[in-house]
Write an enzyme that holds these catalytic residues in place. Sequence first.
Site, PDB file in Angstrom:
ATOM      1  N   ARG A  87      38.745  62.247  32.127  1.00 38.56           N
ATOM      2  CA  ARG A  87      40.139  61.674  32.168  1.00 38.56           C
ATOM      3  C   ARG A  87      40.829  61.785  30.897  1.00 38.56           C
ATOM      4  O   ARG A  87      40.247  61.705  29.686  1.00 38.56           O
ATOM      5  CB  ARG A  87      39.879  60.253  32.329  1.00 38.56           C
ATOM      6  CG  ARG A  87      41.011  59.192  32.108  1.00 38.56           C
ATOM      7  CD  ARG A  87      41.063  58.041  32.717  1.00 38.56           C
ATOM      8  NE  ARG A  87      39.920  57.054  32.040  1.00 38.56           N
ATOM      9  CZ  ARG A  87      39.645  55.593  32.616  1.00 38.56           C
ATOM     10  NH1 ARG A  87      40.352  55.425  33.702  1.00 38.56           N
ATOM     11  NH2 ARG A  87      38.906  54.978  32.207  1.00 38.56           N
ATOM     12  N   ARG A 131      37.621  40.535  36.778  1.00 35.33           N
ATOM     13  CA  ARG A 131      36.288  41.396  36.586  1.00 35.33           C
ATOM     14  C   ARG A 131      35.067  40.565  36.530  1.00 35.33           C
ATOM     15  O   ARG A 131      34.096  41.036  36.360  1.00 35.33           O
ATOM     16  CB  ARG A 131      36.596  42.125  35.314  1.00 35.33           C
ATOM     17  CG  ARG A 131      37.002  43.741  35.434  1.00 35.33           C
ATOM     18  CD  ARG A 131      37.156  44.207  33.899  1.00 35.33           C
ATOM     19  NE  ARG A 131      36.624  45.641  33.894  1.00 35.33           N
ATOM     20  CZ  ARG A 131      37.815  46.611  33.930  1.00 35.33           C
ATOM     21  NH1 ARG A 131      39.102  46.083  33.720  1.00 35.33           N
ATOM     22  NH2 ARG A 131      37.424  47.679  33.533  1.00 35.33           N
ATOM     23  N   ARG A 183      40.097  58.866  25.637  1.00 32.26           N
ATOM     24  CA  ARG A 183      39.661  57.446  25.410  1.00 32.26           C
ATOM     25  C   ARG A 183      38.293  57.197  24.766  1.00 32.26           C
ATOM     26  O   ARG A 183      37.551  57.968  25.123  1.00 32.26           O
ATOM     27  CB  ARG A 183      39.595  56.443  26.527  1.00 32.26           C
ATOM     28  CG  ARG A 183      41.050  55.687  26.693  1.00 32.26           C
ATOM     29  CD  ARG A 183      41.253  55.109  28.085  1.00 32.26           C
ATOM     30  NE  ARG A 183      40.422  54.091  28.167  1.00 32.26           N
ATOM     31  CZ  ARG A 183      40.145  53.334  29.203  1.00 32.26           C
ATOM     32  NH1 ARG A 183      41.172  53.553  30.549  1.00 32.26           N
ATOM     33  NH2 ARG A 183      39.322  52.459  29.502  1.00 32.26           N
TER      34      ARG A 183
HETATM   35  P1  ADP Z   1      38.861  51.344  33.471  1.00 33.57           P
HETATM   36  O1  ADP Z   1      40.125  51.892  33.955  1.00 33.57           O
HETATM   37  O2  ADP Z   1      37.928  52.538  32.948  1.00 33.57           O
HETATM   38  O3  ADP Z   1      38.206  50.511  34.470  1.00 33.57           O
HETATM   39  P2  ADP Z   1      40.179  49.463  31.628  1.00 33.57           P
HETATM   40  O4  ADP Z   1      41.282  50.366  31.308  1.00 33.57           O
HETATM   41  O5  ADP Z   1      40.453  48.794  32.957  1.00 33.57           O
HETATM   42  O6  ADP Z   1      39.013  50.352  32.258  1.00 33.57           O
HETATM   43  O7  ADP Z   1      39.471  48.377  30.431  1.00 33.57           O
HETATM   44  C1  ADP Z   1      38.872  49.076  29.415  1.00 33.57           C
HETATM   45  C2  ADP Z   1      38.314  47.831  28.618  1.00 33.57           C
HETATM   46  O8  ADP Z   1      38.901  46.809  28.382  1.00 33.57           O
HETATM   47  C3  ADP Z   1      37.128  47.297  29.588  1.00 33.57           C
HETATM   48  O9  ADP Z   1      35.980  48.234  29.376  1.00 33.57           O
HETATM   49  C4  ADP Z   1      36.913  45.938  28.849  1.00 33.57           C
HETATM   50  O10 ADP Z   1      36.310  46.169  27.643  1.00 33.57           O
HETATM   51  C5  ADP Z   1      38.407  45.705  28.627  1.00 33.57           C
HETATM   52  N1  ADP Z   1      39.235  44.962  29.820  1.00 33.57           N
HETATM   53  C6  ADP Z   1      39.873  45.248  30.525  1.00 33.57           C
HETATM   54  N2  ADP Z   1      40.155  44.440  31.970  1.00 33.57           N
HETATM   55  C7  ADP Z   1      39.231  43.343  31.462  1.00 33.57           C
HETATM   56  C8  ADP Z   1      39.288  42.194  31.948  1.00 33.57           C
HETATM   57  N3  ADP Z   1      39.480  41.984  33.091  1.00 33.57           N
HETATM   58  N4  ADP Z   1      37.840  41.373  31.557  1.00 33.57           N
HETATM   59  C9  ADP Z   1      37.510  41.794  30.439  1.00 33.57           C
HETATM   60  N5  ADP Z   1      37.644  42.847  29.976  1.00 33.57           N
HETATM   61  C10 ADP Z   1      38.442  43.793  30.229  1.00 33.57           C
HETATM   62  P1  ADP Z   2      40.417  53.650  37.045  1.00 29.53           P
HETATM   63  O1  ADP Z   2      41.578  53.206  36.645  1.00 29.53           O
HETATM   64  O2  ADP Z   2      39.750  52.913  38.102  1.00 29.53           O
HETATM   65  O3  ADP Z   2      39.621  53.435  35.687  1.00 29.53           O
HETATM   66  P2  ADP Z   2      41.699  55.974  36.878  1.00 29.53           P
HETATM   67  O4  ADP Z   2      42.870  55.870  37.837  1.00 29.53           O
HETATM   68  O5  ADP Z   2      42.203  56.106  35.403  1.00 29.53           O
HETATM   69  O6  ADP Z   2      40.478  55.022  37.039  1.00 29.53           O
HETATM   70  O7  ADP Z   2      40.935  57.431  37.233  1.00 29.53           O
HETATM   71  C1  ADP Z   2      39.978  58.082  36.545  1.00 29.53           C
HETATM   72  C2  ADP Z   2      40.092  59.283  36.512  1.00 29.53           C
HETATM   73  O8  ADP Z   2      39.721  60.234  37.781  1.00 29.53           O
HETATM   74  C3  ADP Z   2      41.457  59.935  36.053  1.00 29.53           C
HETATM   75  O9  ADP Z   2      41.258  61.154  35.184  1.00 29.53           O
HETATM   76  C4  ADP Z   2      42.185  60.532  37.406  1.00 29.53           C
HETATM   77  O10 ADP Z   2      43.050  61.355  37.150  1.00 29.53           O
HETATM   78  C5  ADP Z   2      41.183  60.758  38.081  1.00 29.53           C
HETATM   79  N1  ADP Z   2      41.151  60.406  39.701  1.00 29.53           N
HETATM   80  C6  ADP Z   2      41.486  59.211  40.125  1.00 29.53           C
HETATM   81  N2  ADP Z   2      41.567  59.306  41.396  1.00 29.53           N
HETATM   82  C7  ADP Z   2      40.986  60.441  41.748  1.00 29.53           C
HETATM   83  C8  ADP Z   2      40.579  60.729  43.008  1.00 29.53           C
HETATM   84  N3  ADP Z   2      40.716  60.320  44.379  1.00 29.53           N
HETATM   85  N4  ADP Z   2      39.961  62.130  42.929  1.00 29.53           N
HETATM   86  C9  ADP Z   2      39.619  62.991  41.964  1.00 29.53           C
HETATM   87  N5  ADP Z   2      39.851  62.182  40.734  1.00 29.53           N
HETATM   88  C10 ADP Z   2      40.550  61.214  40.587  1.00 29.53           C
END
Ligand code: ADP
Ligand code: ADP
Length: 215
Positions: free
Chosen positions: A127, A88, A160
């Site tokens: 979500r 990231r 979350r």
């Molecule tokens: P999302 O799916 O919404 O992108 P994640 O579940 O990947 O979010 O991450 C949730 C939180 O965990 C981030 O907002 C950050 O605080 C932390 N995090 C996850 N991956 C990383 C990373 N590679 N570097 C720094 N912080 C991270």
């Molecule tokens: P990320 O890991 O990148 O943060 P997620 O896979 O958790 O994203 O997806 C974020 C939200 O959007 C979840 O609630 C998921 O069910 C929904 N979502 C994921 N892909 C799509 C799509 N192509 N169209 C609509 N909703 C989606």
Amino acid sequence: MKLVLLGPPGAGKGTQAVMLVERFGIPQISTGDMLRAAVKDQSPMGLKAKEYMNSGALVPDEVVVGIVRERLQQEDCQAGFILDGFPRTVPQADELKKALSELGKNLDSVISLEVDTDALVERLTGRRTCGACGKGFHLKFDPPGADGRCSVCGGELVHREDDQEATIRNRMDNYHQQTAPLEEYYRTENVLQPVDGMQEISVVQQQIVSVLQAD
Ligand code: ADP
Ligand code: ADP
Ligand code: ZN
């Protein structure tokens, strides 16, 4: 196959990663999931990570790099892996390159999921995640069972803490400042493969698979 899924919060990385795990039989490495597990266990790392995560900030590079390095050495990652949410930052990408080259490996592909900001906010506010098995849902786009529980295990769904609107804005800003430069980074390395993430979940999956098979 050694993959990175790149994209802003809510782009669909986790959703697509789970489907790719089934298809290719390689593990998902989600730093977000690993950090949330550490927070839940109240491990020293979890205690340190918690406040960053709740405010929508990134956890310091050295913490995250440490857990990924350790994970990549495990047996089940030797045939390939799907990194979801890592790297990231540019320093994390540099550290990943170093760690892989020590293991005699390199990335095959960085799939960049492209989604508009308005759609991201809607995806994140809707979500929900199963508190028991971790399966992800969306109230509108990927709804859970009629009883509002997980359709796989019947577990209770959680919203979350960092998926509230105020924190979402912070996470978006941090994405643009700290993570978006990785698109250029991986374009320069000739591994960046953009995919339109605005389409339906199954269509996005098909496109990822076809992009990977064209390699
Ligand atoms: P999302 O799916 O919404 O992108 P994640 O579940 O990947 O979010 O991450 C949730 C939180 O965990 C981030 O907002 C950050 O605080 C932390 N995090 C996850 N991956 C990383 C990373 N590679 N570097 C720094 N912080 C991270
Ligand atoms: P990320 O890991 O990148 O943060 P997620 O896979 O958790 O994203 O997806 C974020 C939200 O959007 C979840 O609630 C998921 O069910 C929904 N979502 C994921 N892909 C799509 C799509 N192509 N169209 C609509 N909703 C989606
Ligand atoms: Zn479940």
